[in-house]
Design a protein around this motif. Structure first.
Motif, PDB file in Angstrom:
ATOM      1  N   LEU A 256       0.833  -1.230   0.176  1.00 54.26           N
ATOM      2  CA  LEU A 256      -0.017   0.123  -0.090  1.00 54.26           C
ATOM      3  C   LEU A 256       0.719   1.229   0.135  1.00 54.26           C
ATOM      4  CD1 LEU A 256      -2.838   1.267   0.286  1.00 54.26           C
ATOM      5  CD2 LEU A 256      -2.775   1.065   2.738  1.00 54.26           C
ATOM      6  N   LEU A 257       1.816   1.300   0.865  1.00 52.06           N
ATOM      7  CA  LEU A 257       2.587   2.502   1.090  1.00 52.06           C
ATOM      8  C   LEU A 257       3.634   2.891  -0.162  1.00 52.06           C
ATOM      9  CD1 LEU A 257       3.589   2.200   4.754  1.00 52.06           C
ATOM     10  CD2 LEU A 257       2.079   3.818   3.713  1.00 52.06           C
ATOM     11  N   LYS A 258       4.197   1.676  -0.872  1.00 47.37           N
ATOM     12  CA  LYS A 258       4.881   2.002  -2.008  1.00 47.37           C
ATOM     13  C   LYS A 258       4.402   2.854  -3.051  1.00 47.37           C
ATOM     14  CE  LYS A 258       4.195  -2.217  -4.625  1.00 47.37           C
ATOM     15  NZ  LYS A 258       4.982  -3.688  -5.331  1.00 47.37           N
ATOM     16  N   LYS A 259       3.050   2.950  -3.000  1.00 48.52           N
ATOM     17  CA  LYS A 259       2.396   3.627  -4.168  1.00 48.52           C
ATOM     18  C   LYS A 259       2.187   5.212  -3.631  1.00 48.52           C
ATOM     19  CE  LYS A 259       0.157  -0.553  -5.764  1.00 48.52           C
ATOM     20  NZ  LYS A 259      -1.226  -1.361  -5.700  1.00 48.52           N
ATOM     21  N   GLN A 260       2.578   5.309  -2.487  1.00 49.41           N
ATOM     22  CA  GLN A 260       2.006   6.896  -1.841  1.00 49.41           C
ATOM     23  C   GLN A 260       3.164   7.662  -1.895  1.00 49.41           C
ATOM     24  OE1 GLN A 260      -0.908   7.319  -0.570  1.00 49.41           O
ATOM     25  NE2 GLN A 260      -1.587   5.321  -1.073  1.00 49.41           N
ATOM     26  N   ASP A 261       4.221   7.648  -2.587  1.00 40.83           N
ATOM     27  CA  ASP A 261       5.264   8.752  -2.581  1.00 40.83           C
ATOM     28  C   ASP A 261       6.163   8.757  -1.169  1.00 40.83           C
ATOM     29  OD1 ASP A 261       6.929  10.523  -3.826  1.00 40.83           O
ATOM     30  OD2 ASP A 261       5.534  12.153  -3.418  1.00 40.83           O
ATOM     31  N   VAL A 262       6.439   7.781  -0.568  1.00 34.07           N
ATOM     32  CA  VAL A 262       7.034   7.797   0.699  1.00 34.07           C
ATOM     33  C   VAL A 262       8.341   7.029   0.798  1.00 34.07           C
ATOM     34  CG1 VAL A 262       5.158   8.456   1.895  1.00 34.07           C
ATOM     35  CG2 VAL A 262       5.563   6.153   1.888  1.00 34.07           C
ATOM     36  N   ASP A 263       9.318   7.495   1.677  1.00 30.14           N
ATOM     37  CA  ASP A 263      10.196   6.593   1.925  1.00 30.14           C
ATOM     38  C   ASP A 263       9.702   5.687   3.349  1.00 30.14           C
ATOM     39  OD1 ASP A 263      11.830   7.381   0.081  1.00 30.14           O
ATOM     40  OD2 ASP A 263      13.056   8.767   1.473  1.00 30.14           O
ATOM     41  N   LEU A 264      10.373   4.523   3.609  1.00 28.98           N
ATOM     42  CA  LEU A 264       9.839   3.892   4.670  1.00 28.98           C
ATOM     43  C   LEU A 264      11.083   3.739   5.668  1.00 28.98           C
ATOM     44  CD1 LEU A 264       8.144   0.862   2.947  1.00 28.98           C
ATOM     45  CD2 LEU A 264       6.961   3.092   4.087  1.00 28.98           C
ATOM     46  N   ILE A 265      10.714   3.557   6.914  1.00 24.51           N
ATOM     47  CA  ILE A 265      11.799   3.350   8.056  1.00 24.51           C
ATOM     48  C   ILE A 265      10.969   2.236   8.917  1.00 24.51           C
ATOM     49  CG2 ILE A 265      12.985   3.848  10.081  1.00 24.51           C
ATOM     50  CD1 ILE A 265      13.087   6.686   8.899  1.00 24.51           C
ATOM     51  N   THR A 412      -4.343   7.043   2.764  1.00 28.99           N
ATOM     52  CA  THR A 412      -4.260   8.192   1.719  1.00 28.99           C
ATOM     53  C   THR A 412      -4.650   9.657   2.643  1.00 28.99           C
ATOM     54  OG1 THR A 412      -4.691   6.658   0.180  1.00 28.99           O
ATOM     55  CG2 THR A 412      -4.784   9.014  -0.439  1.00 28.99           C
ATOM     56  N   LEU A 413      -5.801   9.536   3.219  1.00 29.96           N
ATOM     57  CA  LEU A 413      -6.296  10.769   3.964  1.00 29.96           C
ATOM     58  C   LEU A 413      -5.121  11.127   5.023  1.00 29.96           C
ATOM     59  CD1 LEU A 413     -10.163  10.074   4.161  1.00 29.96           C
ATOM     60  CD2 LEU A 413      -9.021  11.898   2.899  1.00 29.96           C
ATOM     61  N   PHE A 414      -4.771  10.015   5.841  1.00 25.57           N
ATOM     62  CA  PHE A 414      -3.813  10.373   6.790  1.00 25.57           C
ATOM     63  C   PHE A 414      -2.545  10.901   6.267  1.00 25.57           C
ATOM     64  CE2 PHE A 414      -0.246   7.807   8.988  1.00 25.57           C
ATOM     65  CZ  PHE A 414      -0.365   8.578  10.164  1.00 25.57           C
ATOM     66  N   LEU A 415      -2.011  10.106   5.178  1.00 22.21           N
ATOM     67  CA  LEU A 415      -0.579  10.921   4.849  1.00 22.21           C
ATOM     68  C   LEU A 415      -0.818  12.039   4.252  1.00 22.21           C
ATOM     69  CD1 LEU A 415       0.645   7.398   2.994  1.00 22.21           C
ATOM     70  CD2 LEU A 415       1.354   8.242   5.362  1.00 22.21           C
ATOM     71  N   ASN A 416      -2.097  12.554   3.768  1.00 24.16           N
ATOM     72  CA  ASN A 416      -2.190  14.089   3.192  1.00 24.16           C
ATOM     73  C   ASN A 416      -2.782  14.689   4.548  1.00 24.16           C
ATOM     74  OD1 ASN A 416      -1.819  14.079   0.454  1.00 24.16           O
ATOM     75  ND2 ASN A 416      -2.856  12.007   0.659  1.00 24.16           N
ATOM     76  N   GLY A 417      -2.661  14.462   5.811  1.00 22.43           N
ATOM     77  CA  GLY A 417      -3.211  15.056   6.386  1.00 22.43           C
ATOM     78  C   GLY A 417      -4.386  16.020   6.753  1.00 22.43           C
ATOM     79  N   LYS A 418      -5.458  14.860   6.098  1.00 22.81           N
ATOM     80  CA  LYS A 418      -6.903  15.253   6.091  1.00 22.81           C
ATOM     81  C   LYS A 418      -7.730  14.249   7.106  1.00 22.81           C
ATOM     82  CE  LYS A 418      -6.860  16.562   1.303  1.00 22.81           C
ATOM     83  NZ  LYS A 418      -7.141  16.298  -0.232  1.00 22.81           N
ATOM     84  N   PRO A 419      -8.714  14.757   7.537  1.00 25.46           N
ATOM     85  CA  PRO A 419      -9.315  14.183   8.604  1.00 25.46           C
ATOM     86  C   PRO A 419     -10.261  12.809   8.055  1.00 25.46           C
ATOM     87  CG  PRO A 419     -10.783  15.970   8.040  1.00 25.46           C
ATOM     88  CD  PRO A 419      -9.524  15.976   7.422  1.00 25.46           C
ATOM     89  N   ILE A 420     -10.232  11.762   9.055  1.00 25.83           N
ATOM     90  CA  ILE A 420     -10.796  10.440   8.424  1.00 25.83           C
ATOM     91  C   ILE A 420     -12.247  10.509   8.773  1.00 25.83           C
ATOM     92  CG2 ILE A 420     -10.869   7.904   9.022  1.00 25.83           C
ATOM     93  CD1 ILE A 420      -7.752   8.236   9.600  1.00 25.83           C
ATOM     94  N   PRO A 421     -13.239  10.212   7.685  1.00 19.58           N
ATOM     95  CA  PRO A 421     -14.685  10.445   7.790  1.00 19.58           C
ATOM     96  C   PRO A 421     -15.153   9.323   8.890  1.00 19.58           C
ATOM     97  CG  PRO A 421     -14.383   9.640   5.979  1.00 19.58           C
ATOM     98  CD  PRO A 421     -12.953   9.984   6.411  1.00 19.58           C
ATOM     99  N   ASP A 422     -16.334   9.547   9.326  1.00 18.19           N
ATOM    100  CA  ASP A 422     -16.985   8.315   9.963  1.00 18.19           C
ATOM    101  C   ASP A 422     -17.738   7.698   8.855  1.00 18.19           C
ATOM    102  OD1 ASP A 422     -16.575   8.935  12.591  1.00 18.19           O
ATOM    103  OD2 ASP A 422     -18.116  10.365  12.559  1.00 18.19           O
ATOM    104  N   TYR A 423     -17.544   6.274   8.656  1.00 19.18           N
ATOM    105  CA  TYR A 423     -17.986   5.470   7.437  1.00 19.18           C
ATOM    106  C   TYR A 423     -19.397   4.855   7.808  1.00 19.18           C
ATOM    107  CZ  TYR A 423     -13.570   5.925   5.592  1.00 19.18           C
ATOM    108  OH  TYR A 423     -12.526   6.456   4.841  1.00 19.18           O
ATOM    109  N   ASP A 424     -20.241   4.902   6.883  1.00 20.26           N
ATOM    110  CA  ASP A 424     -21.560   4.423   6.982  1.00 20.26           C
ATOM    111  C   ASP A 424     -21.584   2.880   7.605  1.00 20.26           C
ATOM    112  OD1 ASP A 424     -24.192   3.210   6.483  1.00 20.26           O
ATOM    113  OD2 ASP A 424     -24.403   4.212   4.566  1.00 20.26           O
TER     114      ASP A 424
END
Length: 546
Positions: A256-265, A412-424
């Motif tokens: 999942l993360l390798k597609k998110q334009d990030v390095d990993l530790i 994706t929302l987390f990595l972009n600093g956006k709030p996580i919604p409440d899901y149906d």
């Protein structure tokens, strides 16, 4: 090669003789000592090669002549004596490559003397300063000990000698990472920029998954792997493996993360029964401290044991956003699981109180182990955390979120600093995990027909899911419907022939039917294939009951 106590003593003598005295050309005593090592380890051929090579270097030594002559007789080497003098004379005029250091390296590596092995390589390099293979070995060995600054000159020498473009790409990438770990960010950028400009076409061909890897910490049980993207990024995610992962596989959330334009530790562990009690908060941050300032955005992410460490260790990283799912350390003496009985817990019982951060913590408030830990400990330690509740998601929260189609969006929302919604809440209809967990709750409250319906629905959504298959069998057993339980267990064994759990369930069904003899036969047959401790214990239990 046999690893005997006496040969270990000989290895230590060799280390003192050759390495500590910095012998770049072995003396006669070193040859004799190494030959003795191989002879005692019952590697006669290598012992003979060493003695023959010694005479190549010291042809006038009567001691060496006598030792080799005696060696031939002792080991019944035909034609050894008759060919001794001609072979010695021939080798004077036709010298073969020296094998002393190669064979000595094997001794040190076999006896786990890795630091000595590295010292030997450096001695050998004095006589072969431009040997590419030797430079690669020194770099590889130095990086094992995290001697990053020390490797930089070797990298620079190799870059001048290496002719293969693919090897050069990897050298530049790895050197850039070494500079990063050492805190030399400008030098690191030069290496990466050079790669991207000169080898733009080669980079994606060499790095199919877009990452170069470097181990930046290793204490023998826990390690930290640094994954550098071949594309420029100023974001990293500190990942922490879940309970079912070791360093032999990819890190948690890698796909999942390798597609998110990030390095990993990524914090890894050598064995499944390691709960990272061997690494402190100070150890962890000290290992990554020089890397951190390179990045503008920093994240930590994990689930279960990884969720625990995302909070406990990830909170040491300044300005780090944390996503923790179902945090739990099974070895915790109060809130752990059965593992707590067998493992020492060396971390503090409570996380340090941190009012400066707002970690996002996703969990199931109905989960009977997670809920008390989070309500009594985690919420106290992270009072400003954002707590997202998912009823009947169970402990495997990412599995549930993936099944309802929300996991990728949340990350994706987390990595972009956006709030996580409440899901149906109606999305749970898509989740096999939700139906299984709710079925477990029903079984626990003796609502067995509901539990069976939920297990069947879970299996419809995920036909091969072993936990749902097991739940259906267990509920049927409670209902006394043993023939059906046996039928579904046979089907489950066809799908999962290597899971001991289903053979144990099958035996339980036969016992329930009043046929313990059949139960024992099932288990004895399975044990020949699986060698399971639980199966052996069950067989012993049935024999006692006879």
């Amino acid at each position: 090669m046999k690893k005997l106590s006496h040969t270990k003593d000989l290895a230590e003598q060799l280390a003192n003789q050759v390495v500590q005295q910095k012998e770049n050309i072995p003396n006669k005593e070193s040859y004799l000592l190494l030959a003795k090592y191989y002879e005692e380890a019952e590697e006669t051929t290598n012992a003979m090669v060493i003695l023959q090579e010694a005479l190549q270097e010291y042809p006038m030594s009567m001691t060496l002549h006598h030792v080799l002559w005696t060696f031939y007789a002792k080991h019944h080497i035909q034609n050894g004596r008759s060919r001794h003098i001609p072979r010695t004379i021939k080798k004077l005029f036709d010298k073969k490559p020296n094998q002393f250091f190669e064979l000595l390296q094997r001794v040190f590596l076999k006896n786990d003397q890795y630091e000595v092995s590295l010292a030997l390589l450096k001695i050998e390099l004095q006589t072969k300063p431009h040997e590419i293979d030797l430079l690669y070995k020194i770099i590889q060995q130095s990086l094992k000990f995290c001697h990053f600054e020390e490797t930089i000159p070797y990298f620079e020498t190799l870059k001048k000698l290496e002719k293969d473009d693919k090897n050069l790409v990897k050298l530049h990438m790895k050197l850039g990472m070494v500079h990063m770990v050492a805190g030399h960010f400008e030098e690191a950028e030069k290496q990466f920029l050079y790669c991207r400009e000169k080898y733009a076409d080669l980079l994606p061909e060499i790095y199919k998954e877009n990452y170069e890897k470097l181990v930046i910490f290793n204490n023998g049980e826990s390690s930290i792997e640094f994954y550098k993207s071949i594309y420029p990024t100023k974001k990293f995610v500190a990942t922490f493996d879940a309970i079912d992962k070791t360093e032999t596989g990819k890190p948690f959330a890698y796909k999942l993360l390798k597609k998110q334009d990030v390095d990993l530790i990524s914090l890894r562990r050598r064995t499944l029964n390691n709960y990272h009690q061997d690494i402190t908060r100070e150890d962890y941050y000290q290992a990554i401290e020089k890397l951190v300032p390179y990045y503008d955005k920093r994240f930590a992410y994990g689930t279960s044991l990884g969720g625990y460490n995302a909070l406990f260790l990830g909170s040491t990283i300044p300005d780090c956003k944390i996503l923790s799912m179902a945090p739990r350390n099974p070895a915790h003496p109060i809130y752990g699981t059965k593992e707590r009985k067998y493992n020492k817990f060396l971390h503090p019982l409570s996380h340090p109180v941190n009012t400066e951060i707002q970690p996002i913590i996703c969990y199931d408030p109905k989960e009977r182990i997670d809920q008390p830990y989070i309500s009594k400990e985690i919420k106290r330690s992270y009072p400003n955390g954002i707590y997202k509740e998912f009823d009947y998601a169970g402990h495997r929260v990412p599995t549930y979120l993936r099944e309802i189609g929300a996991l990728k969006e949340i990350v994706t929302l987390f990595l972009n600093g956006k709030p996580i919604p409440d899901y149906d809440r109606r999305l749970h209809r898509k989740s096999a995990e939700y139906h299984r967990v709710l079925g477990l709750h029903c079984r626990r409250h003796n609502k067995l027909r509901w539990a069976l319906d939920l297990a069947n629905r879970s299996i419809e959504l995920a036909p091969k899911y072993d936990r749902s298959l097991a739940l259906r069998i267990e509920v049927l057993q409670k209902l006394g419907r043993y023939d059906e339980a046996i039928h579904y267990t046979d089907e489950a064994i066809e799908i999962h022939p290597d899971l001991a759990r289903f053979y144990l369930l099958l035996a339980d069904s036969y016992v329930g039917k009043g046929d313990p003899t059949k139960a024992k036969k099932v288990l004895e047959s399975a044990n020949k294939k699986l060698k399971s401790k639980k199966i052996r214990e069950k067989i012993a239990q049935l024999k006692v009951q006879d």
